[in-house]
Design an enzyme around this catalytic site. Structure first.
Site, PDB file in Angstrom:
ATOM      1  N   ILE A  24      -7.175  17.063 -62.780  1.00  0.00           N
ATOM      2  CA  ILE A  24      -7.572  18.001 -61.719  1.00  0.00           C
ATOM      3  C   ILE A  24      -6.341  18.843 -61.374  1.00  0.00           C
ATOM      4  CG2 ILE A  24      -8.518  18.206 -59.381  1.00  0.00           C
ATOM      5  CD1 ILE A  24     -10.475  16.935 -61.411  1.00  0.00           C
ATOM      6  N   HIS A  80     -11.983  14.749 -43.889  1.00  0.00           N
ATOM      7  CA  HIS A  80     -12.102  15.603 -42.697  1.00  0.00           C
ATOM      8  C   HIS A  80     -11.295  16.870 -42.916  1.00  0.00           C
ATOM      9  CE1 HIS A  80      -8.270  15.029 -40.315  1.00  0.00           C
ATOM     10  NE2 HIS A  80      -8.230  13.834 -40.869  1.00  0.00           N
ATOM     11  N   GLU A  90     -12.883  14.932 -36.887  1.00  0.00           N
ATOM     12  CA  GLU A  90     -12.413  13.558 -37.121  1.00  0.00           C
ATOM     13  C   GLU A  90     -11.393  13.196 -36.069  1.00  0.00           C
ATOM     14  OE1 GLU A  90      -9.697  10.413 -38.863  1.00  0.00           O
ATOM     15  OE2 GLU A  90      -9.246  12.393 -38.073  1.00  0.00           O
ATOM     16  N   GLU A  91     -10.549  14.171 -35.736  1.00  0.00           N
ATOM     17  CA  GLU A  91      -9.438  13.902 -34.813  1.00  0.00           C
ATOM     18  C   GLU A  91      -9.902  13.639 -33.382  1.00  0.00           C
ATOM     19  OE1 GLU A  91      -6.700  13.218 -35.965  1.00  0.00           O
ATOM     20  OE2 GLU A  91      -6.229  14.429 -37.744  1.00  0.00           O
ATOM     21  N   HIS A 114       0.606  14.599 -37.125  1.00  0.00           N
ATOM     22  CA  HIS A 114       0.082  15.108 -35.850  1.00  0.00           C
ATOM     23  C   HIS A 114       1.086  15.981 -35.103  1.00  0.00           C
ATOM     24  CE1 HIS A 114      -3.594  12.203 -35.428  1.00  0.00           C
ATOM     25  NE2 HIS A 114      -3.633  12.971 -36.505  1.00  0.00           N
ATOM     26  N   ASP A 161      -0.808  15.339 -56.821  1.00  0.00           N
ATOM     27  CA  ASP A 161      -1.262  15.400 -58.212  1.00  0.00           C
ATOM     28  C   ASP A 161      -1.892  14.074 -58.647  1.00  0.00           C
ATOM     29  OD1 ASP A 161      -1.655  16.292 -60.777  1.00  0.00           O
ATOM     30  OD2 ASP A 161       0.458  16.304 -61.343  1.00  0.00           O
ATOM     31  N   ASP A 191      -6.139  13.361 -59.284  1.00  0.00           N
ATOM     32  CA  ASP A 191      -6.622  12.822 -60.562  1.00  0.00           C
ATOM     33  C   ASP A 191      -7.411  11.522 -60.337  1.00  0.00           C
ATOM     34  OD1 ASP A 191      -5.497  14.958 -61.852  1.00  0.00           O
ATOM     35  OD2 ASP A 191      -3.742  13.876 -62.591  1.00  0.00           O
TER      36      ASP A 191
HETATM   37  N1  PHE Z   1      -7.493   9.217 -39.691  1.00  0.00           N
HETATM   38  C1  PHE Z   1      -6.090   9.361 -39.330  1.00  0.00           C
HETATM   39  C2  PHE Z   1      -5.888  10.761 -38.779  1.00  0.00           C
HETATM   40  O1  PHE Z   1      -6.548  11.694 -39.178  1.00  0.00           O
HETATM   41  C3  PHE Z   1      -5.194   9.167 -40.486  1.00  0.00           C
HETATM   42  C4  PHE Z   1      -5.395   7.893 -41.216  1.00  0.00           C
HETATM   43  C5  PHE Z   1      -6.063   7.893 -42.416  1.00  0.00           C
HETATM   44  C6  PHE Z   1      -4.917   6.706 -40.717  1.00  0.00           C
HETATM   45  C7  PHE Z   1      -6.270   6.729 -43.106  1.00  0.00           C
HETATM   46  C8  PHE Z   1      -5.115   5.516 -41.396  1.00  0.00           C
HETATM   47  C9  PHE Z   1      -5.775   5.538 -42.600  1.00  0.00           C
HETATM   48  O2  PHE Z   1      -5.065  10.964 -37.956  1.00  0.00           O
HETATM   49 ZN    ZN Z   2      -5.007  12.954 -37.890  1.00  0.00          ZN
HETATM   50 ZN    ZN Z   3      -6.647  12.522 -40.909  1.00  0.00          ZN
END
Ligand code: PHE
Ligand code: ZN
Ligand code: ZN
Ligand code: CA
Length: 483
Positions: A45, A126, A172-173, A290, A305, A309
């Site tokens: 990919i 996300h 998601e956040e 963050h 990379d 894949d």
């Molecule tokens: N979901 C968390 C975020 O977006 C990141 C994360 C991913 C943490 C996978 C643990 C495992 O901030």
């Molecule tokens: Zn996050």
């Molecule tokens: Zn995340």
């Protein structure tokens, strides 16, 4: 791996011709299977193309106040970008909107309109950032990688056995809102068609680790495939129990097998991890997690990379997996809604037993089945029908149970829960637990269902109390497996 290898398909055809004449098939070669060709070896990919998607997400953030946060224009622009690419490649796409406390959010759902729609292999990431920055690693990386893999699949000319679907989640956040909204609005019959959900959230951390999710009671096949894929590329992996930290959780709580990878966030890389993965011990996997510095500079392209894949490998492999015949994969849970996180869905019996009430803790999530506990002469039950494959070598029922009781005797049974199997007009009690089995934590029990292979039976829990002093039987994370 080298970029732009347009000769991969030709080489595979040549390898197949050679292997057929020698009578030995090379690993990953085409194998005729009815009229559906099984997968060619997955391609490289393109990390160049994936990086170009990330450049676009960075510039979307830059021209929209520096972020791609829910309710802000940078998020909608990100969703529009992904959707337009998938539309142009021939995907059937949907922009699913939903409201959140921070404004309207969107999921982009894309389906490749080929293959058996009764067996869906779903992959997601996300697409939103936090408000602090552009979110290039979290989670532009997963979004761009899944997007590029979907585009590569469309361009590959493969004939999938199964239906491939991709989800780019909003919010998601804010608490996994987009993926929860998606599964909650999916009719039960559609949920049942999803055979696997793969999640990619942060796959290009600047000081990367190679973590594989290990948190799914519904089957470890995909997890193990990821581990062996990386091992084959001489990349060591570690398991991580991600639980509710990313979007696979919504699928996991429906009993769908899930897996995924993660290159690390705010946690510190140990010296043992630096020894196997390189990078800097004593520093976070992603020091810009963050933060405003999660920009286009906050990437490890080797990690990206390798990870894309791996996504390609999984999609090419699972596109061809035969879900139609034979016993289910060993370890797969045959029950629907096995941890009760979809409430009463798929279960029948006394109302109010399946509950999210905080009076007793769930083992996982918030829902469980709480039988009895009222201190009155009464009975309650819940049950679910399950078809146990005839071809299985063995079958088992496992459950977690927590029993607390106001009864003080150490010798007399007053209140019971029976674990039963209903086979036509015959009911068999496999086990009985009582006030004498009280325990302050959940205990796992495993019971044999092998005699019921080839039958559709109802697995049932029946609680019974006498006239005073409550006993609560709380059941969670039930599984029926066949191997
Ligand atoms: N979901 C968390 C975020 O977006 C990141 C994360 C991913 C943490 C996978 C643990 C495992 O901030
Ligand atoms: Zn996050
Ligand atoms: Zn995340
Ligand atoms: Ca639960």
């Amino acid at each position: 791996m080298a970029e732009g290898d347009r000769s991969t398909q030709k080489l595979l055809v040549a390898a197949l011709a050679t292997s057929l004449t020698t009578g030995a098939l090379a690993a990953g070669a085409l194998i005729a299977h009815g009229n559906v060709a099984t997968a060619a070896e997955s391609p490289d990919i393109s990390v160049t193309n994936t990086k170009a998607h990330l450049d676009q997400l960075q510039s979307i953030a830059t021209s929209n106040g520096g972020n791609r946060y829910t309710g802000r224009p940078g998020y909608k622009a990100s969703a529009d970008y992904v959707k337009a690419k998938l539309d142009a490649a021939g995907y059937t796409t949907t922009l699913q909107s939903f409201s959140t406390s921070a404004g309207t959010s969107y999921n982009v759902i894309a389906e490749w309109p080929h293959g058996d729609a009764n067996h869906v292999v779903m992959t997601g990431s996300h697409l939103d950032s936090v408000s602090a920055g552009p979110g290039v690693n979290d989670n532009g990386s997963g979004g761009a990688g899944v997007l590029e893999t979907a585009l590569a699949y469309a361009a590959s000319g493969q004939t999938p056995r199964n239906r491939l679907r991709f989800g780019f989640w909003g919010s998601e956040e804010l608490g996994l809102l987009g993926s929860k909204y998606y599964v909650n609005n999916l009719p039960a019959a559609e949920r049942d068609k999803i055979e696997l959900y793969l999640n990619f959230d942060m796959i290009a951390s600047p000081n990367p680790g190679y973590f594989v999710y290990d948190d799914n009671p519904a089957g470890n096949g995909a997890r193990d495939d990821l581990v062996s894929y990386f091992a084959g590329k001489s990349v060591q992996t570690e398991f991580i129990d991600v639980q509710g930290r990313s979007d696979h959780a919504a699928f996991r709580s429906l009993g769908i097998p899930t897996a995924g990878t993660f290159s690390g966030a705010e946690e510190t890389k140990t010296s043992a991890q630096a020894a196997k993965w390189g990078g800097t011990a004593g520093q976070a996997f992603d020091p810009c997690y963050h933060r405003s510095c999660d920009t286009i500079s906050n990437l490890d392209l080797t990690s990206l990379d390798r990870q894309i894949d791996a996504i390609g490998y999984m999609i090419w492999t699972y596109a061809q997996k035969d879900y139609t015949g034979g016993p289910p994969p060993a370890g797969d849970n045959l029950l629907q809604n096995p941890g009760f996180e979809s409430g009463t869905a798929n279960w029948t019996g006394t109302s109010g037993v399946i509950t999210s009430s905080t009076g007793r803790p769930a083992r996982t999530g918030t829902w469980k089945a709480w039988l009895q506990g009222n201190g009155r002469s009464s009975t309650e039950n819940i049950g679910q029908a399950v078809a146990i494959p005839a071809s299985a070598a063995a079958s088992a029922l496992s459950l977690w149970i927590r029993i607390d009781s106001a009864e003080t005797t150490s010798s007399t049974v007053y209140d019971t829960v029976k674990v039963q199997v209903v086979d036509g007009s015959t009911t068999t009690t496999l086990a009985t637990y009582s006030n004498l089995n009280k325990s302050t934590s959940y205990v796992q029990k495993t019971l044999d269902l092998s005699p019921y292979r080839g039958k559709t039976v109802t697995v049932k829990f029946v609680g019974q109390e006498d006239s005073s002093l409550q006993t609560s039987f709380v059941v969670d994370d039930v599984a029926v497996t066949a191997s």
